[in-house]
Design a protein around this motif. Structure first.
Motif, PDB file in Angstrom:
ATOM      1  N   ALA A   1       0.836  -1.206   0.000  1.00  0.00           N
ATOM      2  CA  ALA A   1       0.000   0.000   0.000  1.00  0.00           C
ATOM      3  C   ALA A   1       0.873   1.259   0.000  1.00  0.00           C
ATOM      4  N   LEU A   2       2.054   1.167   0.570  1.00  0.00           N
ATOM      5  CA  LEU A   2       2.977   2.317   0.567  1.00  0.00           C
ATOM      6  C   LEU A   2       3.778   2.398  -0.731  1.00  0.00           C
ATOM      7  N   ASP A   3       3.522   1.496  -1.666  1.00  0.00           N
ATOM      8  CA  ASP A   3       4.277   1.445  -2.935  1.00  0.00           C
ATOM      9  C   ASP A   3       5.771   1.294  -2.672  1.00  0.00           C
ATOM     10  N   ALA A   4       6.125   0.466  -1.704  1.00  0.00           N
ATOM     11  CA  ALA A   4       7.528   0.337  -1.295  1.00  0.00           C
ATOM     12  C   ALA A   4       8.364  -0.322  -2.389  1.00  0.00           C
ATOM     13  N   GLU A   5       9.655  -0.005  -2.352  1.00  0.00           N
ATOM     14  CA  GLU A   5      10.628  -0.677  -3.223  1.00  0.00           C
ATOM     15  C   GLU A   5      11.635  -1.398  -2.343  1.00  0.00           C
ATOM     16  N   VAL A   6      12.281  -2.400  -2.909  1.00  0.00           N
ATOM     17  CA  VAL A   6      13.365  -3.051  -2.169  1.00  0.00           C
ATOM     18  C   VAL A   6      14.672  -2.735  -2.880  1.00  0.00           C
ATOM     19  N   GLU A   7      15.710  -2.571  -2.059  1.00  0.00           N
ATOM     20  CA  GLU A   7      17.053  -2.344  -2.611  1.00  0.00           C
ATOM     21  C   GLU A   7      17.850  -3.625  -2.410  1.00  0.00           C
ATOM     22  N   LEU A   8      18.424  -4.119  -3.509  1.00  0.00           N
ATOM     23  CA  LEU A   8      19.173  -5.381  -3.464  1.00  0.00           C
ATOM     24  C   LEU A   8      20.622  -5.096  -3.827  1.00  0.00           C
ATOM     25  N   ALA A   9      21.528  -5.478  -2.925  1.00  0.00           N
ATOM     26  CA  ALA A   9      22.939  -5.177  -3.153  1.00  0.00           C
ATOM     27  C   ALA A   9      23.726  -6.453  -3.395  1.00  0.00           C
ATOM     28  N   SER A  10      24.572  -6.422  -4.423  1.00  0.00           N
ATOM     29  CA  SER A  10      25.503  -7.526  -4.682  1.00  0.00           C
ATOM     30  C   SER A  10      26.837  -6.898  -5.062  1.00  0.00           C
TER      31      SER A  10
ATOM     32  N   SER B   1      28.209  -6.909  -7.887  1.00  0.00           N
ATOM     33  CA  SER B   1      28.189  -6.306  -9.217  1.00  0.00           C
ATOM     34  C   SER B   1      27.308  -5.058  -9.301  1.00  0.00           C
ATOM     35  N   ALA B   2      26.299  -4.930  -8.464  1.00  0.00           N
ATOM     36  CA  ALA B   2      25.388  -3.790  -8.606  1.00  0.00           C
ATOM     37  C   ALA B   2      24.502  -3.623  -7.376  1.00  0.00           C
ATOM     38  N   VAL B   3      23.891  -2.421  -7.323  1.00  0.00           N
ATOM     39  CA  VAL B   3      22.797  -2.199  -6.367  1.00  0.00           C
ATOM     40  C   VAL B   3      21.589  -1.890  -7.231  1.00  0.00           C
ATOM     41  N   ARG B   4      20.517  -2.640  -7.058  1.00  0.00           N
ATOM     42  CA  ARG B   4      19.329  -2.370  -7.887  1.00  0.00           C
ATOM     43  C   ARG B   4      18.114  -2.187  -6.989  1.00  0.00           C
ATOM     44  N   ARG B   5      17.115  -1.471  -7.538  1.00  0.00           N
ATOM     45  CA  ARG B   5      15.867  -1.261  -6.808  1.00  0.00           C
ATOM     46  C   ARG B   5      14.725  -1.846  -7.607  1.00  0.00           C
ATOM     47  N   LEU B   6      13.812  -2.484  -6.904  1.00  0.00           N
ATOM     48  CA  LEU B   6      12.647  -3.093  -7.548  1.00  0.00           C
ATOM     49  C   LEU B   6      11.405  -2.759  -6.729  1.00  0.00           C
ATOM     50  N   PRO B   7      10.271  -2.499  -7.383  1.00  0.00           N
ATOM     51  CA  PRO B   7       9.035  -2.361  -6.605  1.00  0.00           C
ATOM     52  C   PRO B   7       8.760  -3.680  -5.873  1.00  0.00           C
ATOM     53  N   LEU B   8       8.288  -3.574  -4.641  1.00  0.00           N
ATOM     54  CA  LEU B   8       7.982  -4.795  -3.874  1.00  0.00           C
ATOM     55  C   LEU B   8       7.001  -5.675  -4.649  1.00  0.00           C
ATOM     56  N   SER B   9       6.068  -5.031  -5.366  1.00  0.00           N
ATOM     57  CA  SER B   9       5.061  -5.787  -6.121  1.00  0.00           C
ATOM     58  C   SER B   9       5.695  -6.658  -7.204  1.00  0.00           C
ATOM     59  N   GLN B  10       6.884  -6.272  -7.668  1.00  0.00           N
ATOM     60  CA  GLN B  10       7.577  -7.119  -8.664  1.00  0.00           C
ATOM     61  C   GLN B  10       8.517  -8.118  -8.004  1.00  0.00           C
TER      62      GLN B  10
ATOM     63  N   GLY C   1       5.783 -15.261  -5.933  1.00  0.00           N
ATOM     64  CA  GLY C   1       5.001 -16.467  -5.634  1.00  0.00           C
ATOM     65  C   GLY C   1       5.149 -16.855  -4.184  1.00  0.00           C
ATOM     66  N   ASN C   2       4.509 -17.969  -3.843  1.00  0.00           N
ATOM     67  CA  ASN C   2       4.611 -18.500  -2.490  1.00  0.00           C
ATOM     68  C   ASN C   2       6.080 -18.858  -2.218  1.00  0.00           C
ATOM     69  N   ARG C   3       6.734 -18.098  -1.316  1.00  0.00           N
ATOM     70  CA  ARG C   3       8.162 -18.290  -0.968  1.00  0.00           C
ATOM     71  C   ARG C   3       9.092 -18.018  -2.138  1.00  0.00           C
ATOM     72  N   LYS C   4       8.634 -17.252  -3.107  1.00  0.00           N
ATOM     73  CA  LYS C   4       9.484 -16.970  -4.274  1.00  0.00           C
ATOM     74  C   LYS C   4       9.644 -15.464  -4.456  1.00  0.00           C
ATOM     75  N   THR C   5      10.903 -15.051  -4.648  1.00  0.00           N
ATOM     76  CA  THR C   5      11.179 -13.639  -4.921  1.00  0.00           C
ATOM     77  C   THR C   5      12.171 -13.557  -6.087  1.00  0.00           C
ATOM     78  N   LEU C   6      12.416 -12.335  -6.534  1.00  0.00           N
ATOM     79  CA  LEU C   6      13.408 -12.151  -7.595  1.00  0.00           C
ATOM     80  C   LEU C   6      14.807 -11.908  -7.042  1.00  0.00           C
ATOM     81  N   ARG C   7      15.009 -12.137  -5.735  1.00  0.00           N
ATOM     82  CA  ARG C   7      16.362 -11.973  -5.164  1.00  0.00           C
ATOM     83  C   ARG C   7      17.297 -13.018  -5.742  1.00  0.00           C
ATOM     84  N   ARG C   8      18.454 -12.563  -6.226  1.00  0.00           N
ATOM     85  CA  ARG C   8      19.460 -13.517  -6.692  1.00  0.00           C
ATOM     86  C   ARG C   8      20.259 -14.001  -5.483  1.00  0.00           C
TER      87      ARG C   8
END
Ligand SMILES: Cc1cc2nc3c(=O)[nH]c(=O)nc-3n(C[C@H](O)[C@H](O)[C@H](O)COP(=O)(O)OP(=O)(O)OC[C@H]3O[C@@H](n4cnc5c(N)ncnc54)[C@H](O)[C@@H]3O)c2cc1C
Length: 278
Positions: free
Chosen positions: A121-130, A132-141, A145-152
């Motif tokens: 509801a807050l339109d939050a984003e997550v910041e993922l650091a590795s 090679s890069a720091v990237r931001r993704l909307p939480l909605s993306q 799935g159930n126990r599935k995220t786009l985190r590498r």
């Protein structure tokens, strides 16, 4: 192998070299093991103090990747974060809130994670650091799935970021479980309502958890409410069709039909709570 990095740089270097599972508060990590031993390397980030705490600037609010629910509750946050604070109060018990982190809740990606609807509801984003890069993704993306995220596997969730803009909007979070305390939700709803000077809905955001593999924003309903006077009965015309994005399942906690009915009631109550609190 067990690693306990002290800095974010050390964390991402360790992940890049050795891989392994991240351990934060451990309140999902250890219960998920059951009787099994830990297999493979563990990267315990609980000593990375630069990931702890909440920073507020003119543009955004940054919840560090090691921030606990108790820290969220104690932080002086704008009114639109009331729903997130209400959710923080509902996560397990005080002991769990002291250890469990917001980032851990999101990365664990349970359909019943209490932090997800208020942050959607807050339109939050997550910041993922590795390394090679720091990237931001909307939480909605990020949640797929159930126990599935786009985190590498080599990424750490370093922050949850909310862009400011709705600071004064009212928000509410409601959770229905089979008992009052220490409970996994059957349905939960977070709502934010922003009104104009005349009391009409300028913007609203509604998210429902535990009624689909990933908590959902009800975009159609949000559109339907814009421009309406926020007065008694303004939720009367909300119908089951407005919740058609949900796909509840039946399980030991509730049937699918019960969840659908309860979601409709909770959506109305959460919106009314936002408006009633004016
Ligand atoms: C008794 C009990 C009651 C509970 N009640 C509730 C409840 O009511 N509502 C609710 O939503 N949850 C509940 N939980 C679950 C849990 O407490 C929360 O989800 C908590 O926020 C998890 O945070 P953590 O720091 O303990 O995560 P951890 O257990 O340390 O990690 C969880 C997962 O996220 C990954 N991870 C953690 N941090 C990061 C990071 N920064 N970057 C990348 N990956 C990361 C880990 O590798 C792991 O896969 C409960 C747990 C228990 C034991």
């Amino acid at each position: 192998m067990y690693f306990r990095p002290r800095t974010l740089n050390e964390t991402i270097e360790t992940l890049s070299r050795h891989g392994g599972q991240i351990l934060s508060g451990g309140t999902d990590f250890f219960p998920a093991l059951g009787d099994r031993p830990v297999l493979g390397p563990v990267v315990d980030i609980s000593g990375v103090s630069e990931l702890r705490g909440i920073d507020i600037n003119d543009k955004e609010i940054r919840i560090g990747g090691l921030t606990t629910w108790t820290e969220v509750l104690r932080a002086p946050l704008p009114r639109c974060f009331d729903a997130l604070k209400a959710a923080a109060r509902e996560v397990g018990s005080i002991q769990i809130q002291n250890r469990g982190t917001v980032a851990g809740n999101l990365c664990n990606a349970s359909p019943a994670a209490d932090g997800v609807p208020p942050l959607l509801a807050l339109d939050a984003e997550v910041e993922l650091a590795s390394q090679s890069a720091v990237r931001r993704l909307p939480l909605s993306q990020f949640l797929v799935g159930n126990r599935k995220t786009l985190r590498r596997a080599d990424e750490v969730l370093s922050a949850v970021i909310v862009t400011r803009g709705l600071d004064h909007a009212r928000s509410a979070f409601l959770k229905l479980g089979s008992r009052r305390y220490l409970v996994i939700s059957i349905v939960m709803v977070a709502a934010i309502v922003d009104l104009d000077g005349e009391g009409r809905v300028k913007q609203t955001r509604v998210a429902v958890g535990s009624c689909s593999a990933v908590a959902q924003r009800l975009v159609e309903l949000e559109r339907h409410l814009v421009g309406r006077m926020a007065e008694r009965g303004f939720t009367d015309r909300i119908s089951p069709e407005h919740l058609s994005a949900l796909a509840p399942i039946g399980d030991v906690r509730a049937t699918a039909d019960y969840r659908r009915d309860a979601a409709l009631t909770l959506v109305k109550r959460a919106l009314e709570a936002c408006v009633g609190a004016r």
